[in-house]
Design a protein around this motif. Structure first.
Motif, mmCIF file in Angstrom:
data_model
loop_
_atom_site.group_PDB
_atom_site.id
_atom_site.type_symbol
_atom_site.label_atom_id
_atom_site.label_comp_id
_atom_site.label_asym_id
_atom_site.label_seq_id
_atom_site.Cartn_x
_atom_site.Cartn_y
_atom_site.Cartn_z
ATOM 1 N N PRO A 187 60.689 26.518 37.290
ATOM 2 C CA PRO A 187 61.229 26.194 38.398
ATOM 3 C C PRO A 187 60.662 25.093 39.375
ATOM 4 C CG PRO A 187 61.595 28.471 38.167
ATOM 5 C CD PRO A 187 60.635 28.038 37.216
ATOM 6 N N GLU A 235 70.023 27.628 34.892
ATOM 7 C CA GLU A 235 68.790 27.177 35.528
ATOM 8 C C GLU A 235 69.264 26.317 36.671
ATOM 9 O OE1 GLU A 235 66.507 25.319 32.466
ATOM 10 O OE2 GLU A 235 67.305 26.777 31.094
ATOM 11 N N GLU A 265 69.957 27.986 39.901
ATOM 12 C CA GLU A 265 69.088 28.567 40.114
ATOM 13 C C GLU A 265 67.963 27.517 41.045
ATOM 14 O OE1 GLU A 265 64.894 30.695 38.827
ATOM 15 O OE2 GLU A 265 65.577 29.404 37.298
#
Length: 306
Positions: free
Chosen positions: A5, A283, A286
């Motif tokens: 991330p 993903e 997030e």
């Protein structure tokens, strides 16, 4: 495209900029193959080199705008980028992208900062600074390097990769012909000028010759070449007889570092944009990226090139 991330490169400068020994100018396009930028950061960190990576549109060289006729916009963008380099007061500026280097070389040199004038290619730097005692783990592969030789810079960088990989235990570099007539790297405009059908045939013939000479892998140097070779392997059987890896991945493997996933390659093999969206949903949710932005980017990168 990132493995984590968090990103190891800066897209904007912090309020207080700390002096760094090295500033690594990634440019814009390497971030489509983010594992290369991540791996470069891993290697420099492992070497205990004080460094900062700058990447993304906010650190653009302006070459795209110049090609579109927006010369003043390009010059202003380049000036702002160079001002960011200078804030770090680096001993050395390393650059990654051949197009960025080419763009600087063709500007009025009176407008280029002293830091930018002293730039050095990251590949050449690594070849000169990675000591043999860091390359401890055998990598038992035989590689053919996809290299460009139309410019002296590319000849120097190809030699640097050859020398660096030759120091890895268990790795054998297979001599193969270079890619001629394709400029500094495999960009879409250059391939169109070269001829897309001829490009496919040239790469397929090269891969077959490399295989016949004993290669198990083809090795990319530049991000643009890596993307094009990945898409060729997706769409054309003639280039699938060799596994593709960037040279940084093999260096990191020999250093014993955790290997970064080539997400560009994984995503390229998914059959449709809808399936890509489904696989990536967790993903981009997030990371706070809007689905319509993701869909547009995936269509532009993967669907249009089929």
């Amino acid at each position: 495209m990132r493995s984590d991330p968090s990103r190891p490169w800066l897209t904007a400068l912090p309020q207080e900029v700390r002096q760094q020994r090295l500033v690594v100018w990634l440019g814009c396009n390497i971030l489509r193959t983010a594992h290369m930028a991540e791996t470069l950061n891993d290697i420099l960190t492992h070497m205990e080199l004080d460094h900062a990576l700058l990447g993304g549109p906010s650190h653009c060289c302006g070459s795209v705008h110049t090609a579109s006729g927006l010369r003043d916009v390009a010059d202003n963008m380049l000036q702002r980028t160079m001002e960011k380099f200078d804030q770090f007061k680096p001993e050395q500026l390393l650059y990654w992208c051949p197009s960025c280097d080419d763009h600087l070389s063709h500007r009025d040199q009176n407008l280029i900062s002293e830091t930018a004038k002293r730039r050095l290619n990251a590949t050449v730097f690594l070849s000169g600074h990675i000591s043999q005692d860091l390359l401890v783990h055998p990598v038992p592969v035989s590689v053919a390097i996809h290299r460009h030789v139309d410019f002296p810079e590319q000849e120097e960088e190809s030699k640097a990769v050859h020398d660096l990989l030759s120091r890895i235990p268990g790795l054998r570099v297979i001599d193969t012909p270079a890619a001629e007539g394709l400029g500094r790297h495999c960009t879409v405009p250059r391939i169109k000028d070269f001829g897309e059908a001829l490009y496919v045939k040239t790469m397929a013939d090269w891969a077959a010759e490399a295989k016949a000479r004993g290669a198990t892998h083809m090795v990319s140097i530049y991000h643009s070449c890596h993307r094009r070779l990945t898409l060729l392997q997706r769409d054309h059987e003639g280039t699938r007889n060799l596994e593709l890896a960037n040279y940084l991945t093999l260096v990191a493997r020999s250093m014993g570092l955790s290997e970064r996933e080539d997400k560009f390659a994984r995503i390229s093999k998914i059959a449709s944009v809808d399936a890509m969206m489904a696989g990536l949903e967790g993903e981009f949710a997030e990371r706070g990226i809007k689905p319509d932005v993701v869909r547009r980017a995936l269509k532009d990168q993967f669907e249009k090139l089929r």
